[in-house]
Design a protein around this motif. Sequence first.
Motif, mmCIF file in Angstrom:
data_model
loop_
_atom_site.group_PDB
_atom_site.id
_atom_site.type_symbol
_atom_site.label_atom_id
_atom_site.label_comp_id
_atom_site.label_asym_id
_atom_site.label_seq_id
_atom_site.Cartn_x
_atom_site.Cartn_y
_atom_site.Cartn_z
ATOM 1 N N TYR A 2 13.897 46.586 31.767
ATOM 2 C CA TYR A 2 12.809 47.579 31.738
ATOM 3 C C TYR A 2 13.030 48.639 32.822
ATOM 4 C CZ TYR A 2 10.445 44.317 28.622
ATOM 5 O OH TYR A 2 10.144 43.492 27.568
ATOM 6 N N ASN A 3 13.743 48.260 33.877
ATOM 7 C CA ASN A 3 14.017 49.232 34.941
ATOM 8 C C ASN A 3 15.027 50.301 34.529
ATOM 9 O OD1 ASN A 3 12.228 48.079 36.664
ATOM 10 N ND2 ASN A 3 13.736 46.830 37.751
ATOM 11 N N ASN B 113 1.955 44.217 34.430
ATOM 12 C CA ASN B 113 2.153 43.167 35.440
ATOM 13 C C ASN B 113 1.639 41.829 34.898
ATOM 14 O OD1 ASN B 113 -0.671 42.846 36.011
ATOM 15 N ND2 ASN B 113 -0.572 44.759 37.176
ATOM 16 N N LYS C 118 4.808 50.048 32.594
ATOM 17 C CA LYS C 118 5.048 48.916 33.502
ATOM 18 C C LYS C 118 3.802 48.033 33.629
ATOM 19 C CE LYS C 118 7.308 48.049 37.860
ATOM 20 N NZ LYS C 118 7.342 48.462 39.237
ATOM 21 N N LYS D 214 12.945 42.175 33.631
ATOM 22 C CA LYS D 214 12.604 43.329 34.478
ATOM 23 C C LYS D 214 13.771 44.289 34.640
ATOM 24 C CE LYS D 214 8.808 41.946 37.423
ATOM 25 N NZ LYS D 214 8.449 41.245 38.650
ATOM 26 N N ASN E 130 9.022 53.802 30.575
ATOM 27 C CA ASN E 130 8.592 52.396 30.606
ATOM 28 C C ASN E 130 7.116 52.282 30.964
ATOM 29 O OD1 ASN E 130 8.528 49.689 32.727
ATOM 30 N ND2 ASN E 130 9.212 49.444 30.624
ATOM 31 N N SER F 61 8.697 55.685 34.915
ATOM 32 C CA SER F 61 7.963 54.427 34.845
ATOM 33 C C SER F 61 6.482 54.700 35.105
ATOM 34 C CB SER F 61 8.540 53.478 35.904
ATOM 35 O OG SER F 61 7.814 52.286 35.897
ATOM 36 N N PHE G 154 9.225 37.683 31.102
ATOM 37 C CA PHE G 154 8.954 39.024 31.640
ATOM 38 C C PHE G 154 9.797 39.273 32.901
ATOM 39 C CE2 PHE G 154 6.271 41.264 34.858
ATOM 40 C CZ PHE G 154 6.357 42.538 34.319
ATOM 41 N N ASN G 155 9.817 38.304 33.798
ATOM 42 C CA ASN G 155 10.590 38.465 35.042
ATOM 43 C C ASN G 155 12.087 38.611 34.768
ATOM 44 O OD1 ASN G 155 8.500 38.516 36.916
ATOM 45 N ND2 ASN G 155 8.318 36.284 36.893
#
Length: 174
Positions: free
Chosen positions: A140-141, A103, A101, A137, A99, A146, A133-134
């Motif tokens: 994506y985790n 922000n 990552k 998450k 991933n 990462s 995006f939030n």
Amino acid sequence: MKNIVLTGFMASGKTTVGKVVAKKLNMFFYDTDAIIEEQEEKTISEIFAEFGESYFRNLENKLAITLKNVENAVIATGGGFVIEPKNIELMRQNGVIVNLKINPEIIEKRMEFSKSTRPLMQNESIEEVIDRFNKRKIYYNNNDISIKLTEEMSVDECADLVIEAYNKFIGEII
Ligand code: S3P
């Protein structure tokens, strides 16, 4: 060599970084969005506008089933590829999930020049994009590695971090 499967939110640099990683490691490079555009002979924006998002997600899933059979490849996935957990399960059979990552600050900085080709950014405010995006998450985790991006990081630096982490991961799981 196990595939390197790059995941991450829109504009995290999966395609740009993926191409550099593939070149450095002498691996093949595949980009799920580019393959879908080629197959459909339409841009991602046209596919969304004409057939809708669920049609596109179905194409992504079909492609995941095909791509699980490739070897020695870097695969850059579309930003929403991860929201179907089955896609990641398929990719993990023969690959390492990496991933990129990003922000919210970087998303905001990159949004202006990223909008034109991304239907899910076109009609949304920065707040709505960050909200998406939030909410994503958790998906994506679902990764093996990462890589935390910073504004200063160059494509080359990011590619090197991916390679270093991948080599370590491969070494550890052998
Ligand atoms: C999407 C991301 C895009 C593309 C499509 C949908 C998403 O890929 O697959 O517009 O749902 O996040 P990029 O991450 O390459 O922009």
